[in-house]
Design an enzyme around this catalytic site. Structure first.
Site, PDB file in Angstrom:
ATOM      1  N   GLU A  34      -3.581  44.962  19.426  1.00 57.68           N
ATOM      2  CA  GLU A  34      -2.769  44.521  18.413  1.00 57.68           C
ATOM      3  C   GLU A  34      -3.899  44.630  17.341  1.00 57.68           C
ATOM      4  O   GLU A  34      -4.933  43.790  17.283  1.00 57.68           O
ATOM      5  CB  GLU A  34      -2.207  43.039  18.635  1.00 57.68           C
ATOM      6  N   HIS A  35      -3.236  44.941  16.168  1.00 56.74           N
ATOM      7  CA  HIS A  35      -4.178  44.930  14.725  1.00 56.74           C
ATOM      8  C   HIS A  35      -5.342  46.012  14.968  1.00 56.74           C
ATOM      9  O   HIS A  35      -6.113  45.825  14.010  1.00 56.74           O
ATOM     10  CB  HIS A  35      -4.461  43.588  14.436  1.00 56.74           C
ATOM     11  N   ASP A  37      -5.084  49.248  15.206  1.00 53.30           N
ATOM     12  CA  ASP A  37      -4.565  50.587  14.510  1.00 53.30           C
ATOM     13  C   ASP A  37      -5.062  50.865  13.191  1.00 53.30           C
ATOM     14  O   ASP A  37      -5.940  52.062  13.175  1.00 53.30           O
ATOM     15  CB  ASP A  37      -3.163  50.771  14.679  1.00 53.30           C
ATOM     16  N   LEU A 127      10.025  44.644  16.143  1.00 54.39           N
ATOM     17  CA  LEU A 127      10.267  45.480  16.990  1.00 54.39           C
ATOM     18  C   LEU A 127      10.377  46.915  16.391  1.00 54.39           C
ATOM     19  O   LEU A 127      11.056  47.925  16.610  1.00 54.39           O
ATOM     20  CB  LEU A 127      11.376  45.255  17.966  1.00 54.39           C
ATOM     21  N   SER A 129      11.854  47.948  13.281  1.00 52.84           N
ATOM     22  CA  SER A 129      13.168  48.460  12.819  1.00 52.84           C
ATOM     23  C   SER A 129      12.928  49.342  11.635  1.00 52.84           C
ATOM     24  O   SER A 129      13.763  50.260  11.297  1.00 52.84           O
ATOM     25  CB  SER A 129      14.468  47.427  12.502  1.00 52.84           C
ATOM     26  N   GLU A 162       5.553  53.856   3.789  1.00 52.12           N
ATOM     27  CA  GLU A 162       5.603  52.168   3.777  1.00 52.12           C
ATOM     28  C   GLU A 162       4.273  51.743   2.948  1.00 52.12           C
ATOM     29  O   GLU A 162       4.441  50.858   2.417  1.00 52.12           O
ATOM     30  CB  GLU A 162       5.539  51.819   5.265  1.00 52.12           C
ATOM     31  N   ASP A 174       3.322  52.239  14.616  1.00 55.54           N
ATOM     32  CA  ASP A 174       5.170  51.922  14.848  1.00 55.54           C
ATOM     33  C   ASP A 174       5.583  53.260  14.465  1.00 55.54           C
ATOM     34  O   ASP A 174       6.349  53.446  15.493  1.00 55.54           O
ATOM     35  CB  ASP A 174       5.374  50.728  13.972  1.00 55.54           C
ATOM     36  N   TYR A 223      -1.015  39.613   6.988  1.00 57.77           N
ATOM     37  CA  TYR A 223      -1.387  40.657   7.739  1.00 57.77           C
ATOM     38  C   TYR A 223      -2.443  41.606   6.797  1.00 57.77           C
ATOM     39  O   TYR A 223      -3.585  41.770   7.205  1.00 57.77           O
ATOM     40  CB  TYR A 223      -0.140  41.734   7.631  1.00 57.77           C
TER      41      TYR A 223
END
Ligand code: GLA
Length: 388
Positions: A34-35, A37, A127, A129, A162, A174, A223
Site C-alpha cells: 500500500e502506497h 506504487d 475499490l 470504481s 486521473e 488501480d 494522500y
C-alpha cells in the site's frame, strides 16, 4: 452477467437501439503493497468480480453522448472537434473527458459515439470504481477507433487522465489491475518497470472484502501529503524514489531524519519487502506467511503511515482473532476509511461474515457491506451482443 444485461437494457431504452459492443472493466482490491506504487515499488492487487460496464454505439459525427446510469441518469454531451473542457457540475464526467483528452493529446484520431455507463463497483469505497471507468473508456475508444493499444497502455493513459485532468496524483496500481487482471491470479506489479508478475491464488481460499462504510474524508489532501513525505524521505538519501533506498541504509541513518518522514519511509521500505515475500507465499499457498505479512502491513499502515481509522482497525482485529494463521486481513486501498480485505480458507468465510455481523455495528454504530469475490480478468470487450 446480470449487471451487463442491466446496462444493455438501459442503453436500449435510452438510445432506442442496440449497442455495437460492450466493455467490462473491473474494480480492484489490493492484497498487499500500500502506497508503494508511487514510490516505484511493488504491489499485489487483483481485479474483482465487480465492474464498470460501458455499452457503445458508433456515430457518424464527432459527438460523444454519455448516459450515466448510476449518477442519477445524468447525461453529458460534447464534440471531439472542441478542446475537452473540465466539467464543473458533473464530476463523474471528468473521468470520461480526461481519458479522451489524453487520447487526443497523443494524436489519435477519434470518432463520436453514444455510450451508457453503469456498474456494480461500490463508489467511494476504495475499490477503484473511477479507475475502472477510466480503463473502460480507454478500451471503448481502442475498440471503436482500432487504436491498437495494449492493456498496459490503456492503464497508462487512464492514470494520466486521473493525474492531469481529474487532478489526483495517484500511482499506476488501480488502472493496471483493472486493465491487466487475470482470472484466479493476483497481479504482482513492479511499478518502475511495469513488469507484471502473475501470482496464482489457490481456490482453497476466498477473498472477502468488507466496506467499513466510514465516510472517507480528506482523502486527496492526506494522500498528497503522504506522497510529499515519501519524496522528502527519498531526498534525504539523495534518491528520487524510496525504491532506491535499502533497508540497511535506512536503519543506519534514520535517527538523523525528520521523525515523521522516517516513519513514512519505514512503512514503504518494509512494505516493499513484505509484498515481494507475499508473492512467493501466495504462489505456494503458505497461509501462515500470508497471515503474518498481511498483519505486518496493517500494523505498519496504522502505526507508521497513519492511514487507518479506529473502525477499520476494529474490523481487522475481530477478523484476525477468528482466522488465526488460516488467513490474512488488512485495510486495502488509499486509506482513511473504505474497505478491509481478508484472504481466508473457504470454510472460514461464514465465520468471518458472522463475527462482523455480530460485532461491527454494535461497536461503531455503522453497518458494514460485504463483497465476496475471486480474482477476475481485466478489461474485456464483448462483441457478441445477442448472447447477452
Ligand atoms: C489509491 C491510488 C493508488 C495507490 C493506493 C494506495 O488507490 O489510486 O495509486 O497509491 O491508493 O496503495
Amino acid at each position: 452477467m446480470d449487471i451487463i444485461k442491466k446496462v444493455k437494457t438501459k442503453f436500449l431504452n435510452h438510445y432506442s437501439k442496440s449497442p455495437a459492443f460492450i466493455v467490462n472493466a473491473p474494480g480492484r482490491v489490493n492484497l498487499i503493497g500500500e502506497h508503494t506504487d508511487y514510490n516505484d515499488g511493488f504491489v499485489l492487487p487483483c481485479a474483482i468480480d465487480f465492474s464498470t460496464v460501458i455499452c457503445v454505439s458508433p456515430r457518424t459525427d464527432l459527438v460523444v453522448n454519455v448516459f450515466a446510469i448510476d449518477c442519477n441518469e445524468e447525461v453529458d454531451s460534447f464534440d471531439l472537434n472542441d478542446s475537452i473542457a473540465f466539467n464543473d457540475t458533473q464530476f463523474w464526467s471528468n473521468y470520461v473527458r480526461g481519458v479522451i483528452d489524453e487520447l487526443k493529446k497523443r494524436g489519435f484520431t477519434l470518432a463520436g459515439c453514444d455510450i451508457a455507463i453503469g456498474g456494480n463497483v461500490p463508489q467511494g469505497a476504495g475499490l477503484s470504481s473511477s479507475a475502472s471507468l477510466e480503463v473502460g473508456i480507454a478500451a471503448t475508444f481502442n475498440q471503436l477507433c482500432d487504436l491498437g493499444l495494449s492493456t498496459v497502455e490503456l492503464a497508462q493513459i487512464s492514470q494520466a487522465a486521473e493525474n492531469n485532468f481529474v487532478g489526483c496524483a495517484c500511482g499506476i496500481m488501480d488502472q493496471l489491475a483493472s486493465a491487466c487482471g487475470k482470472n484466479d491470479q493476483a497481479l504482482g506489479i513492479d511499478c518502475r518497470s511495469l513488469e507484471l508478475i502473475h501470482t496464482p491464488i489457490s481456490d482453497d481460499n476466498t477473498i472477502v472484502i468488507i466496506n467499513s462504510n466510514v465516510k472517507r474524508g480528506l482523502v486527496d489532501s492526506e494522500y498528497n501529503t503522504r506522497r510529499q513525505q515519501c519524496e522528502s524521505g527519498a531526498e534525504f538519501f539523495g534518491k528520487t524514489k524510496l525504491r532506491d533506498v535499502t533497508i540497511a541504509d535506512f536503519e543506519a541513518q534514520k535517527s538523523a531524519m525528520d521523525p515523521l518522514v522516517a516513519k513514512r519511509a519505514e512503512h514503504i521500505l518494509y512494505e516493499n519487502q513484505r509484498t515481494l515475500d507475499a508473492m512467493e507465499a501466495f504462489k505456494v499457498n503458505d497461509m501462515p506467511a500470508i497471515s503474518r505479512l498481511m498483519a505486518g502491513s496493517h500494523a505498519s499502515m496504522r502505526d507508521l503511515f497513519e492511514i487507518t481509522t479506529p473502525e477499520i482497525d476494529y474490523l481487522v482485529q475481530i477478523i484476525a482473532d477468528v482466522i488465526g494463521d488460516r488467513g490474512g486481513v488488512r485495510m486495502t486501498g488509499g486509506g482513511f476509511g473504505g474497505c478491509i480485505v481478508a484472504f481466508v480458507a473457504n470454510d472460514l468465510v461464514d465465520t468471518v461474515v458472522d463475527i462482523v455481523a455480530e460485532k461491527y455495528e454494535k461497536q461503531t454504530g455503522i453497518k458494514e457491506s460485504i463483497f465476496i469475490t475471486t480474482a477476475a480478468d481485466g478489461v474485456s470487450v464483448i462483441t457478441d451482443i445477442e448472447a447477452i
